[in-house]
Enzyme design. Sequence first.
Site, short mmCIF file in Angstrom:
data_model
loop_
_atom_site.label_atom_id
_atom_site.label_comp_id
_atom_site.label_asym_id
_atom_site.label_seq_id
_atom_site.Cartn_x
_atom_site.Cartn_y
_atom_site.Cartn_z
N LEU A 95 4.08 -0.98 -8.30
CA LEU A 95 5.65 -0.47 -8.10
C LEU A 95 6.42 -1.74 -7.97
O LEU A 95 7.49 -1.81 -8.16
CB LEU A 95 5.20 0.24 -6.63
CG LEU A 95 4.91 1.75 -6.79
CD1 LEU A 95 4.65 2.13 -5.25
CD2 LEU A 95 5.95 2.47 -7.24
N HIS A 96 5.76 -2.85 -7.37
CA HIS A 96 6.67 -3.93 -7.28
C HIS A 96 6.89 -4.60 -8.71
O HIS A 96 7.75 -5.45 -8.51
CB HIS A 96 5.92 -4.89 -6.31
CG HIS A 96 6.12 -4.77 -4.88
ND1 HIS A 96 5.09 -3.94 -3.95
CD2 HIS A 96 7.11 -4.95 -3.87
CE1 HIS A 96 5.34 -3.95 -2.78
NE2 HIS A 96 6.35 -4.35 -2.67
N GLY A 97 6.21 -4.21 -9.52
CA GLY A 97 6.61 -5.07 -10.87
C GLY A 97 5.45 -5.88 -11.04
O GLY A 97 4.76 -6.58 -10.39
N SER A 152 11.24 -5.74 -2.85
CA SER A 152 10.22 -6.41 -3.70
C SER A 152 10.65 -7.70 -4.17
O SER A 152 10.06 -8.04 -5.33
CB SER A 152 9.56 -5.58 -4.43
OG SER A 152 10.31 -5.37 -5.82
N SER A 210 0.58 -0.74 -5.23
CA SER A 210 1.72 -1.46 -4.46
C SER A 210 2.40 -2.58 -5.64
O SER A 210 3.31 -2.70 -5.71
CB SER A 210 1.31 -2.25 -3.18
OG SER A 210 2.40 -2.94 -2.70
#
Lengths: 370, 461
Positions: free
Chosen positions: B340-342, A223, B337
């Site tokens: 979760l990715h920040g 990510s 999503s």
Amino acid sequence: MRVLALLLAVKAACVLLVSSLTGTGAVNNSGRWWGIVNVASSGNLLTNSKNVQLVLDPSLALLSRRQRKLIRQNPGILHAIAAGLHTAIKECKWQFRNRRWNCPTTHSPNVFGKIVNRGCRETAFVFAITSAGVTHAVARSCSEGAIESCTCDYRRRGPGGPDWHWGGCSDNVEFGRMFGREFVDSSERGRDLRYLTNLHNNEAGRMTVASEMQQECKCHGMSGSCTVRTCWMRLPSFRLVGDYLKDRFDGASRVVYANKGSNRASHRADPRHLEPENPAHKLPSSRDLVYFEKSPNFCSYNGKTGTHGTSGRTCNSSSPALDGCELLCCGRGYKTRMEQVTERCHCTFHWCCHVSCLNCTSTQTVHQCL
Amino acid sequence: MGSLSRQAFFQELGSGCLLPTVQQGLEQVWQLLLICLVCRLSWRLGLPNFLKHLSTVVGGFYTLYLFFELHMVWVVLLSLLCYLILFLCRHSSSRGPFLSITILIYLLLGELHMMDTTTWHKMRGSQMVVAMKAVSLAFDLDKGIVDKVPSPVEFMGYIYFVGTVIFGPWISFNSYMDAVESRKLSVSWFMKSVISCVKSQLCLLISNCVAPYLFPYFIPVFGNKLLRNKKRKMRGSIKRWLQAYENSLSFHFSNYFVSFLGETTTTLAGAGFTEEKDNLKWDMTIAKPLYVEFPRSMVEVVTSWNLPMSRWLNTYVFRKALRYGSFTAIIMTYTASALLHGLSFHIGAVLLTLGFITYIEHVLRKRLSAILNACVLSKRCPSDCKHRHKKELWVYLINGTFSMLALLHLTYLGSVFGSSSDDMDSDEDGVASHTIQKWTQLSWTSHWLTFALWVFYRLIL
């Protein structure tokens, strides 16, 4: 017969005396180390790049004791120095290809000729570009692991300082600068204006290399997080350094030895320093080039100043700039001749794999200064 | 870089970029790979299961320490919290929602208050994996796919499984338990690890040294014109788009690097295989670069970007949310999503945009395929599909148009992930303004196009 022999002996003594006198006159070893570039290219230096045991190498005779010690302490570095000098000389010639002074070099140990004993702009450029060349090459060799005493610079790893864990190997420009200061500057002696000027120009070359560096970083991780981070310092291509120094050459400032009588309060800490000749100008910055005497016009041969003159140089008849025949030939005029030039042309590639070319002959007009 | 000539550039490239990149790439992961290998070999010794779990926990802790040093406590804290919730809810049948909410609160607290953003962002990859594993375990327990609450050692072994703890990917609890049984060493296992490792290094090289210099140097579209103008402010929209494409390509390959590295570590540690009868296949795939670089549709891009992650989102978010309607489900999936990715502005913006793009693309293509009776869906038609038109030229033309559109979207979205983004993470305002500036440069093309497509869709509805 005996008279003749006596005369000869006296003459020999005179020659000896004179040469020793001139020897003492040129007591400063300014840039004597540049001579290694010629020895290096003729010797075996360039063939065995790593771990050269150079104690008996003739090039070392040109170095001071301190410089020899530095080379012994950093195995592999002599190769980098020589390579850096080569690049610097090539760059100097390229930058000045269209000027009256075109950075002439000789194959004697005294590479740049007598220009280095003067204090003009050209001298400043020579000192700066050679110093920059050494810094550049040493830093590059460091990161390639060709010098045993330095490896990648781990201090520059990341924003967190020494304890930043992930980061990487950057071209070790700090080592290059430190080494340059120790090695290059140690060939300067004295306390006079020339000494200060040369040191300043040496430092300007190193600063240019250091300040033109760019750090490039990239983060990799899930990510886009920063789990793995690769960073490295890009040294500028040496052409950029050359361009920059050439700019500084055009804007170099003329300096004088600071008069200790004036400004005593402000300069008590450092009594020896340079000041611009024109008090209205501001102090030269550490990246500026400085000089203290006017350049000769480089028009004609002069054995005393060591200028070769411009006769025989090719010039551009249509250009009004410095490379134009008017200026380059100093108004002496020029001769024009036709030259047959044969070059390969209409090359075609045949599968596989050879290239066949035709020979084309063309006539070109060449102008040469008288 | 200034304005190097092409020849000088290639001379510089070797020593200036390729060499340090490879050196650092290997320098930073060799220990992780070694630990994975050691873990796998020690599992082959036939230890009791308890010791196997313990050994991978030790390995996982050590690698976490290697990568994050003492900041790893945040990951450990999260895992302990997860187990606590699982334990407290052991009699309940809605462990999934409980655990999801707990993790949500933890992540939000972390984003907003607990610690400085730089370190938080550095570890959000690992945290993401931990969160995904815990949530999936909880839902699986609810559903009965995993029959009893795992013991603390099993749970920790799953969370800190050394093959997935740093670079992911998410694996299910059952596949971890399969891996613990330790399949025998084989040539195909070894080859898979080595090939993935080589691929990952290649992707790193492309991401660092090829993609950023693609157009002026590697593919001279405009000859030397770009070289001369590189330093000046870029003018002309074509150049801006080319630059955006370079940026997004570099970002893509960074993702492939991490994905292939994840494949390497997972396989090396002995997980990531499928079993058909007696046939063991080491076929873990995380990303499919070809499907992303030459996409059929944005839907395909999103799934091929990270297969395990999209499988997770599909199983545990999308399916659960489907009861609220498909559009809501899609938006919820992308929100999950993003969480979760920040909570970075640019990630949120990109994911939200992606949500709209994929939804509109999906419904539009579905409608088109119904009207035209042709294979123009977002997903490839299976070989036995009932559409009348499959191989006509105009079908290819429509699909090709959508491919080009997807490429445009990718370029547009990827442009915000700048190449020299080291100080971007630290400053949230900087990120936001950077994103907006980049998209303004590209005149918000994708957003306008998506809107136009939506209008078109409503017209033909």
